[in-house]
Design a protein around this motif. Structure first.
Motif, PDB file in Angstrom:
ATOM      1  N   ALA A   2       0.840  -1.196   0.000  1.00  0.00           N
ATOM      2  CA  ALA A   2       0.000   0.000   0.000  1.00  0.00           C
ATOM      3  C   ALA A   2       0.877   1.249   0.000  1.00  0.00           C
ATOM      4  O   ALA A   2       1.903   1.299   0.659  1.00  0.00           O
ATOM      5  CB  ALA A   2      -0.901  -0.006   1.224  1.00  0.00           C
ATOM      6  N   ARG A   3       0.446   2.253  -0.761  1.00  0.00           N
ATOM      7  CA  ARG A   3       1.193   3.510  -0.830  1.00  0.00           C
ATOM      8  C   ARG A   3       0.299   4.615  -0.312  1.00  0.00           C
ATOM      9  O   ARG A   3      -0.726   4.925  -0.912  1.00  0.00           O
ATOM     10  CB  ARG A   3       1.618   3.766  -2.267  1.00  0.00           C
ATOM     11  N   ILE A   4       0.705   5.202   0.816  1.00  0.00           N
ATOM     12  CA  ILE A   4      -0.075   6.268   1.438  1.00  0.00           C
ATOM     13  C   ILE A   4       0.850   7.454   1.664  1.00  0.00           C
ATOM     14  O   ILE A   4       1.933   7.301   2.231  1.00  0.00           O
ATOM     15  CB  ILE A   4      -0.690   5.810   2.774  1.00  0.00           C
ATOM     16  N   ALA A   5       0.438   8.636   1.238  1.00  0.00           N
ATOM     17  CA  ALA A   5       1.196   9.887   1.397  1.00  0.00           C
ATOM     18  C   ALA A   5       2.599   9.770   0.814  1.00  0.00           C
ATOM     19  O   ALA A   5       3.561  10.305   1.364  1.00  0.00           O
ATOM     20  CB  ALA A   5       1.248  10.298   2.871  1.00  0.00           C
ATOM     21  N   GLY A   6       2.737   9.042  -0.284  1.00  0.00           N
ATOM     22  CA  GLY A   6       4.023   8.906  -0.944  1.00  0.00           C
ATOM     23  C   GLY A   6       4.978   7.935  -0.283  1.00  0.00           C
ATOM     24  O   GLY A   6       6.146   7.886  -0.622  1.00  0.00           O
ATOM     25  N   VAL A   7       4.488   7.130   0.671  1.00  0.00           N
ATOM     26  CA  VAL A   7       5.337   6.182   1.397  1.00  0.00           C
ATOM     27  C   VAL A   7       4.782   4.782   1.194  1.00  0.00           C
ATOM     28  O   VAL A   7       3.575   4.555   1.352  1.00  0.00           O
ATOM     29  CB  VAL A   7       5.371   6.514   2.909  1.00  0.00           C
ATOM     30  N   ASN A   8       5.646   3.845   0.845  1.00  0.00           N
ATOM     31  CA  ASN A   8       5.230   2.442   0.771  1.00  0.00           C
ATOM     32  C   ASN A   8       5.207   1.886   2.184  1.00  0.00           C
ATOM     33  O   ASN A   8       6.253   1.771   2.821  1.00  0.00           O
ATOM     34  CB  ASN A   8       6.216   1.634  -0.073  1.00  0.00           C
ATOM     35  N   ILE A   9       4.016   1.561   2.677  1.00  0.00           N
ATOM     36  CA  ILE A   9       3.944   1.022   4.027  1.00  0.00           C
ATOM     37  C   ILE A   9       4.021  -0.505   3.954  1.00  0.00           C
ATOM     38  O   ILE A   9       3.510  -1.104   3.013  1.00  0.00           O
ATOM     39  CB  ILE A   9       2.675   1.503   4.781  1.00  0.00           C
ATOM     40  N   PRO A  10       4.683  -1.132   4.931  1.00  0.00           N
ATOM     41  CA  PRO A  10       4.879  -2.585   4.884  1.00  0.00           C
ATOM     42  C   PRO A  10       3.557  -3.336   4.963  1.00  0.00           C
ATOM     43  O   PRO A  10       2.660  -2.952   5.699  1.00  0.00           O
ATOM     44  CB  PRO A  10       5.758  -2.876   6.096  1.00  0.00           C
ATOM     45  N   ILE A  22       4.978   6.700   8.164  1.00  0.00           N
ATOM     46  CA  ILE A  22       4.768   7.983   7.513  1.00  0.00           C
ATOM     47  C   ILE A  22       5.270   9.072   8.448  1.00  0.00           C
ATOM     48  O   ILE A  22       4.892   9.102   9.625  1.00  0.00           O
ATOM     49  CB  ILE A  22       3.269   8.192   7.187  1.00  0.00           C
ATOM     50  N   HIS A  23       6.122   9.976   7.945  1.00  0.00           N
ATOM     51  CA  HIS A  23       6.668  11.060   8.750  1.00  0.00           C
ATOM     52  C   HIS A  23       5.533  11.971   9.203  1.00  0.00           C
ATOM     53  O   HIS A  23       4.758  12.463   8.383  1.00  0.00           O
ATOM     54  CB  HIS A  23       7.684  11.864   7.938  1.00  0.00           C
ATOM     55  N   GLY A  24       5.404  12.163  10.503  1.00  0.00           N
ATOM     56  CA  GLY A  24       4.357  13.014  11.050  1.00  0.00           C
ATOM     57  C   GLY A  24       3.218  12.239  11.668  1.00  0.00           C
ATOM     58  O   GLY A  24       2.311  12.836  12.249  1.00  0.00           O
ATOM     59  N   ILE A  25       3.246  10.901  11.566  1.00  0.00           N
ATOM     60  CA  ILE A  25       2.213  10.076  12.185  1.00  0.00           C
ATOM     61  C   ILE A  25       2.888   9.152  13.180  1.00  0.00           C
ATOM     62  O   ILE A  25       3.743   8.347  12.813  1.00  0.00           O
ATOM     63  CB  ILE A  25       1.427   9.260  11.145  1.00  0.00           C
ATOM     64  N   VAL A  66       1.662  15.853   6.707  1.00  0.00           N
ATOM     65  CA  VAL A  66       2.652  14.780   6.795  1.00  0.00           C
ATOM     66  C   VAL A  66       3.697  14.919   5.694  1.00  0.00           C
ATOM     67  O   VAL A  66       3.538  15.695   4.754  1.00  0.00           O
ATOM     68  CB  VAL A  66       1.985  13.384   6.685  1.00  0.00           C
ATOM     69  N   GLU A  67       4.773  14.157   5.834  1.00  0.00           N
ATOM     70  CA  GLU A  67       5.851  14.016   4.846  1.00  0.00           C
ATOM     71  C   GLU A  67       6.406  15.352   4.375  1.00  0.00           C
ATOM     72  O   GLU A  67       6.832  16.137   5.198  1.00  0.00           O
ATOM     73  CB  GLU A  67       5.391  13.162   3.658  1.00  0.00           C
ATOM     74  N   LEU A  70       5.141  18.721   5.956  1.00  0.00           N
ATOM     75  CA  LEU A  70       5.562  18.856   7.354  1.00  0.00           C
ATOM     76  C   LEU A  70       7.043  19.196   7.444  1.00  0.00           C
ATOM     77  O   LEU A  70       7.446  20.082   8.199  1.00  0.00           O
ATOM     78  CB  LEU A  70       5.266  17.560   8.118  1.00  0.00           C
ATOM     79  N   ARG A  71       7.874  18.494   6.670  1.00  0.00           N
ATOM     80  CA  ARG A  71       9.317  18.785   6.669  1.00  0.00           C
ATOM     81  C   ARG A  71       9.574  20.226   6.225  1.00  0.00           C
ATOM     82  O   ARG A  71      10.418  20.925   6.789  1.00  0.00           O
ATOM     83  CB  ARG A  71      10.048  17.819   5.731  1.00  0.00           C
ATOM     84  N   ARG A  72       8.850  20.679   5.195  1.00  0.00           N
ATOM     85  CA  ARG A  72       9.003  22.046   4.703  1.00  0.00           C
ATOM     86  C   ARG A  72       8.605  23.051   5.773  1.00  0.00           C
ATOM     87  O   ARG A  72       9.291  24.064   5.981  1.00  0.00           O
ATOM     88  CB  ARG A  72       8.151  22.240   3.446  1.00  0.00           C
TER      89      ARG A  72
END
Length: 125
Positions: A2-10, A22-25, A66-67, A70-72
């Motif tokens: 699954a790909r959520i917010a640009g991140v492939n989650i295991p 996911i960065h921010g969660i 997130v992601e 958030l980093r920005r």
């Protein structure tokens, strides 16, 4: 996968744990998301239907920062402090601890590896 917010989650982990990739969660926000979507914390990512993954993705896009965004935002906040020239901004600029930690000893994470200072040479007669 699954790909959520640009991140492939295991896929083989529980949804609660997989969302923390996911960065921010973190754990708390992951529990909130599962509650709002209506998932139990024991469900695994590979058992989710496409509709449930879509609902999770839309909820995160709508309600959480997130992601990259958030980093920005964090880097802009740090840049603002540095431009102001306030105490916290100066600490960021110098690469020292910002939140009042001691620096006489420790603080190696922020300051980098210790650099040896050459001592006074002994005079031989």
């Amino acid at each position: 996968m699954a790909r959520i917010a640009g991140v492939n989650i295991p896929t083989n982990k529980r949804v609660l744990i997989a969302l923390t990739y996911i960065h921010g969660i973190g754990r708390t926000k992951a529990q909130e998301i599962c509650g709002k979507v209506g998932l139990t914390s024991e469900r695994r990512v590979n058992t989710l239907s496409d509709d449930e993954v879509l609902r999770i993705r839309e909820l995160i896009d709508r309600e959480y920062q997130v992601e990259g965004d958030l980093r920005r935002m964090i880097s802009m906040n740090i840049k603002r402090l540095m431009d102001l020239g306030c105490y916290r901004g100066l600490r960021h600029r110098k690469g020292l601890p910002v939140r009042g930690q001691r620096t006489h000893t420790n603080a190696r994470t922020r300051k980098g590896p210790a650099v040896a200072i050459a001592g006074k040479k002994k005079v031989t007669k």
